[in-house]
Write an enzyme that holds these catalytic residues in place. Structure first.
Site, PDB file in Angstrom:
ATOM      1  N   ASN A 149       0.811  -1.345   0.006  1.00 36.71           N
ATOM      2  CA  ASN A 149       0.175  -0.024  -0.004  1.00 36.71           C
ATOM      3  C   ASN A 149       0.852   1.365   0.009  1.00 36.71           C
ATOM      4  O   ASN A 149       1.633   1.477   0.894  1.00 36.71           O
ATOM      5  CB  ASN A 149      -0.775  -0.148   1.153  1.00 36.71           C
ATOM      6  CG  ASN A 149      -1.821   1.129   1.248  1.00 36.71           C
ATOM      7  OD1 ASN A 149      -1.531   2.207   0.895  1.00 36.71           O
ATOM      8  ND2 ASN A 149      -3.048   0.832   1.871  1.00 36.71           N
ATOM      9  N   ASP A 163      -0.985  -4.220  10.191  1.00 35.41           N
ATOM     10  CA  ASP A 163      -2.481  -4.720   9.367  1.00 35.41           C
ATOM     11  C   ASP A 163      -3.411  -3.778  10.195  1.00 35.41           C
ATOM     12  O   ASP A 163      -3.130  -3.494  11.383  1.00 35.41           O
ATOM     13  CB  ASP A 163      -2.736  -6.129   9.782  1.00 35.41           C
ATOM     14  CG  ASP A 163      -3.682  -6.569   8.970  1.00 35.41           C
ATOM     15  OD1 ASP A 163      -3.661  -6.344   7.720  1.00 35.41           O
ATOM     16  OD2 ASP A 163      -4.898  -6.909   9.413  1.00 35.41           O
TER      17      ASP A 163
HETATM   18  P1  ITT Z   1      -1.094  -4.024   2.962  1.00 32.58           P
HETATM   19  O1  ITT Z   1      -1.866  -5.425   3.406  1.00 32.58           O
HETATM   20  O2  ITT Z   1      -0.298  -4.385   1.512  1.00 32.58           O
HETATM   21  O3  ITT Z   1      -0.188  -3.411   4.001  1.00 32.58           O
HETATM   22  P2  ITT Z   1      -3.779  -3.173   2.668  1.00 32.58           P
HETATM   23  O4  ITT Z   1      -4.168  -1.883   1.981  1.00 32.58           O
HETATM   24  O5  ITT Z   1      -4.317  -4.516   2.557  1.00 32.58           O
HETATM   25  O6  ITT Z   1      -2.107  -3.049   2.694  1.00 32.58           O
HETATM   26  P3  ITT Z   1      -4.678  -3.127   5.680  1.00 32.58           P
HETATM   27  O7  ITT Z   1      -4.847  -4.583   5.377  1.00 32.58           O
HETATM   28  O8  ITT Z   1      -3.666  -2.830   6.746  1.00 32.58           O
HETATM   29  O9  ITT Z   1      -3.983  -2.737   4.218  1.00 32.58           O
HETATM   30  O10 ITT Z   1      -5.865  -2.314   5.730  1.00 32.58           O
HETATM   31  C1  ITT Z   1      -7.166  -2.848   5.533  1.00 32.58           C
HETATM   32  C2  ITT Z   1      -7.880  -1.715   4.983  1.00 32.58           C
HETATM   33  O11 ITT Z   1      -8.247  -0.809   5.785  1.00 32.58           O
HETATM   34  C3  ITT Z   1      -7.179  -0.912   3.655  1.00 32.58           C
HETATM   35  O12 ITT Z   1      -7.128  -1.324   2.404  1.00 32.58           O
HETATM   36  C4  ITT Z   1      -7.865   0.435   3.819  1.00 32.58           C
HETATM   37  O13 ITT Z   1      -9.142   0.413   3.136  1.00 32.58           O
HETATM   38  C5  ITT Z   1      -8.196   0.662   5.309  1.00 32.58           C
HETATM   39  N1  ITT Z   1      -7.301   1.237   6.154  1.00 32.58           N
HETATM   40  C6  ITT Z   1      -6.197   1.083   6.528  1.00 32.58           C
HETATM   41  N2  ITT Z   1      -5.389   1.955   7.236  1.00 32.58           N
HETATM   42  C7  ITT Z   1      -6.103   3.092   6.928  1.00 32.58           C
HETATM   43  C8  ITT Z   1      -6.036   4.297   7.449  1.00 32.58           C
HETATM   44  O14 ITT Z   1      -5.152   4.823   7.938  1.00 32.58           O
HETATM   45  N3  ITT Z   1      -7.311   5.245   6.961  1.00 32.58           N
HETATM   46  C9  ITT Z   1      -8.220   4.648   6.443  1.00 32.58           C
HETATM   47  N4  ITT Z   1      -8.457   3.420   5.975  1.00 32.58           N
HETATM   48  C10 ITT Z   1      -7.361   2.759   6.559  1.00 32.58           C
END
Ligand code: ITT
Length: 197
Positions: free
Chosen positions: A12, A71
């Site tokens: 991400n 995560d």
């Molecule tokens: P990685 O696993 O590759 O790190 P990801 O996008 O899957 O990236 P996560 O599993 O940690 O990230 O997060 C799940 C979702 O939660 C992510 O796709 C966003 O939609 C949301 N999210 C995570 N952090 C956030 C933030 O700081 N603000 C708003 N939404 C967030």
């Protein structure tokens, strides 16, 4: 002095940028692309802590680097803690934030403001010198009835933190968000630990 290198196991780009903003002074934060890791890392655990651990262990096992991974889940009280560990794919399509938000707003259309409490939770797993450690961060707030702001990513435009001045995360600068956010806090715990070594 040369900066220490550490791999952040994420795909991400927004998260990577946030992390570089927070840790960039002291660490050279390498991305998965920087270490030539292009495969999809399994995120099959049923908790955010479990997924953070899976991602970090995957990189350590397959690439040999010390690393950390995060995560994050948005846990909404009126939805029984959902989307939680399903946050990335809640709307049915992985990483489609617009659909994820649409689903939340649809399910919560009749929920009054005082019952729209929610929090983001971040778990970070650090693997360093064969040792594994978990760090956590949390921010409490409310889910608004509609989107506000265009900054940030994910659910930022519908999340209004309690500690702010009424703006959503998507209406704040990166620095303002990092100062109170789930990830900012988890990373602060991580960097405090790394600095103490
Ligand atoms: P990685 O696993 O590759 O790190 P990801 O996008 O899957 O990236 P996560 O599993 O940690 O990230 O997060 C799940 C979702 O939660 C992510 O796709 C966003 O939609 C949301 N999210 C995570 N952090 C956030 C933030 O700081 N603000 C708003 N939404 C967030």
């Amino acid at each position: 002095m040369e900066k220490k290198k550490i791999v952040f196991a994420t795909n991400n780009a927004h998260k990577l940028e946030e992390l570089r903003q927070i840790m960039g002074d002291r660490y050279q934060v390498l991305s998965l692309a920087d270490i030539d890791c292009h495969e999809d890392i399994p995120e099959t655990a049923d908790t955010i802590e479990g997924n953070a651990r899976l991602k970090a262990e995957y990189i350590k096992t397959h690439y040999g680097y010390d690393c950390f991974s995060d995560d994050t889940g948005l846990e909404i009280d009126a939805l029984g803690g959902e989307p939680g560990v399903m946050s990335a794919r809640y709307g049915g399509v992985a990483h489609d934030s617009e659909r994820n938000i649409d689903k939340v707003l649809r399910l919560m259309a009749d929920v009054p403001m005082e019952q729209r409490t929610a929090h983001f939770r971040t778990a970070i797993c650090l693997i360093r010198d064969g040792e594994e450690r978990l760090f956590e961060g949390r921010v409490d707030g409310h889910i608004l009835m509609e989107r506000h702001g265009t900054g940030g990513f994910g659910y930022d435009s519908i999340f209004q933190p309690n500690e702010g001045d009424g703006r959503t995360f998507a209406q704040m600068t990166g620095e303002e968000k990092n100062a109170i956010s789930h990830r900012g806090r988890a990373v602060a715990a991580l960097t405090t630990y790394l600095a103490s070594l």
